[in-house]
Design a protein around this motif. Sequence first.
Motif, PDB file in Angstrom:
ATOM      1  N   CYS A  21     -12.231 -11.264  43.684  1.00 56.58           N
ATOM      2  CA  CYS A  21     -11.232 -12.305  43.909  1.00 56.58           C
ATOM      3  C   CYS A  21     -11.418 -12.996  45.253  1.00 56.58           C
ATOM      4  N   SER A  22     -12.295 -12.467  46.105  1.00 53.04           N
ATOM      5  CA  SER A  22     -12.634 -13.187  47.341  1.00 53.04           C
ATOM      6  C   SER A  22     -13.956 -12.691  47.897  1.00 53.04           C
ATOM      7  N   PHE A  23     -14.684 -13.620  48.475  1.00 53.59           N
ATOM      8  CA  PHE A  23     -15.955 -13.330  49.142  1.00 53.59           C
ATOM      9  C   PHE A  23     -15.860 -13.933  50.536  1.00 53.59           C
ATOM     10  N   MET A  42     -11.130 -16.827  44.937  1.00 58.71           N
ATOM     11  CA  MET A  42     -11.411 -17.200  43.540  1.00 58.71           C
ATOM     12  C   MET A  42     -10.480 -16.482  42.572  1.00 58.71           C
ATOM     13  N   ASN A  43     -10.391 -17.038  41.388  1.00 57.80           N
ATOM     14  CA  ASN A  43      -9.593 -16.454  40.315  1.00 57.80           C
ATOM     15  C   ASN A  43     -10.401 -15.332  39.656  1.00 57.80           C
ATOM     16  N   PRO A  44      -9.917 -14.090  39.713  1.00 54.82           N
ATOM     17  CA  PRO A  44     -10.688 -12.991  39.124  1.00 54.82           C
ATOM     18  C   PRO A  44     -10.654 -12.981  37.598  1.00 54.82           C
ATOM     19  N   GLU A  45      -9.745 -13.767  37.022  1.00 52.96           N
ATOM     20  CA  GLU A  45      -9.575 -13.791  35.569  1.00 52.96           C
ATOM     21  C   GLU A  45      -9.474 -12.375  35.004  1.00 52.96           C
ATOM     22  N   ALA A  46      -8.657 -11.592  35.689  1.00 50.42           N
ATOM     23  CA  ALA A  46      -8.424 -10.201  35.304  1.00 50.42           C
ATOM     24  C   ALA A  46      -7.117  -9.753  35.947  1.00 50.42           C
ATOM     25  N   ALA A  62      -4.757 -10.427  51.018  1.00 53.19           N
ATOM     26  CA  ALA A  62      -4.266 -11.408  51.995  1.00 53.19           C
ATOM     27  C   ALA A  62      -3.480 -12.550  51.363  1.00 53.19           C
ATOM     28  N   TYR A  63      -3.604 -12.705  50.049  1.00 52.04           N
ATOM     29  CA  TYR A  63      -2.957 -13.839  49.384  1.00 52.04           C
ATOM     30  C   TYR A  63      -2.147 -13.368  48.183  1.00 52.04           C
ATOM     31  N   SER A  64      -1.285 -14.239  47.718  1.00 54.13           N
ATOM     32  CA  SER A  64      -0.493 -13.920  46.537  1.00 54.13           C
ATOM     33  C   SER A  64      -1.357 -14.018  45.283  1.00 54.13           C
ATOM     34  N   GLN A  65      -0.907 -13.376  44.219  1.00 57.15           N
ATOM     35  CA  GLN A  65      -1.622 -13.464  42.958  1.00 57.15           C
ATOM     36  C   GLN A  65      -1.683 -14.909  42.479  1.00 57.15           C
ATOM     37  N   GLU A  66      -0.608 -15.649  42.718  1.00 50.76           N
ATOM     38  CA  GLU A  66      -0.558 -17.058  42.291  1.00 50.76           C
ATOM     39  C   GLU A  66      -1.630 -17.882  42.998  1.00 50.76           C
ATOM     40  N   PHE A  67      -1.857 -17.577  44.271  1.00 44.23           N
ATOM     41  CA  PHE A  67      -2.876 -18.323  45.028  1.00 44.23           C
ATOM     42  C   PHE A  67      -4.268 -18.040  44.470  1.00 44.23           C
ATOM     43  N   PHE A  68      -4.545 -16.762  44.196  1.00 46.03           N
ATOM     44  CA  PHE A  68      -5.838 -16.424  43.593  1.00 46.03           C
ATOM     45  C   PHE A  68      -6.006 -17.141  42.258  1.00 46.03           C
TER      46      PHE A  68
END
Length: 248
Positions: A21-23, A42-46, A62-68
């Motif tokens: 979900c992040s790099f 990024m969106n992990p689509e999971a 570090a971020y909300s699920q909505e942000f991802f």
Amino acid sequence: MEFLFFDVECANCFGGVGKMCSFGYVLVDSEFNVIETDDIVMNPEAPFDWYLYKNKNDIKLAYSQEFFRSKPSFSGYYDRVKSLLTKPGVKVFAFSALNDIGFVVSACERYDKKVFDFSAYDLEKVIKSDDEIFGSLEERCRILNVDNSDLHAHKSSDDAIMTMRLLKSYIQKKSITVESLMKSSGGVCFSTKTFIKKREERNRKKLRQASGGEKRKNYGAPPRKNKSPKTGKALNRRRSDSRTITFE
């Protein structure tokens, strides 16, 4: 020479597959001057592992699920991630590198992208002393008096910066160069090929164990007692780092 430090966060690692979900990364020159840094979200689509958003959990993304969810998936960042990790003349570093390499491999496979080859030095194994330097990335930085008060743990780009500061502080303490450290650190530079080989070995081991269990059943051997499900502190230990893929 330039050095790239990177870190990956995953929504979950269910089934031994990390869903990135992040790099995050930081690119520096040989004097550790920052050239560029970014957190590629990024969106992990999971699904997200519930533990990552537990109120009392010390591992929080570090971020909300909505942000991802609002970001493109790994597929949209594949070329950028590949160019960073395979940039000519750049030495790559990570803390617990084999896991982060595995997350990149898993992301490529999930999105039908070609798995590209790259290597990274594992500072978890390089910067280590049983009687002096040990523990998590944050703990080792504390032992070496690295000030990370401006960083957010488990934000990928900040963890990458923390990893960079750990290496910088360590070579200053030891009065050595990065080059000499790399030369003396045989066996702790892992690649995508290393991860894939270990994964295959793990899968073969599981098959052997499953086959052994079937043989015991056929020959009337007493079945193994099922371990009671983990709860409380035992569950917290198992979940202490949701990003980890083990090869046991």
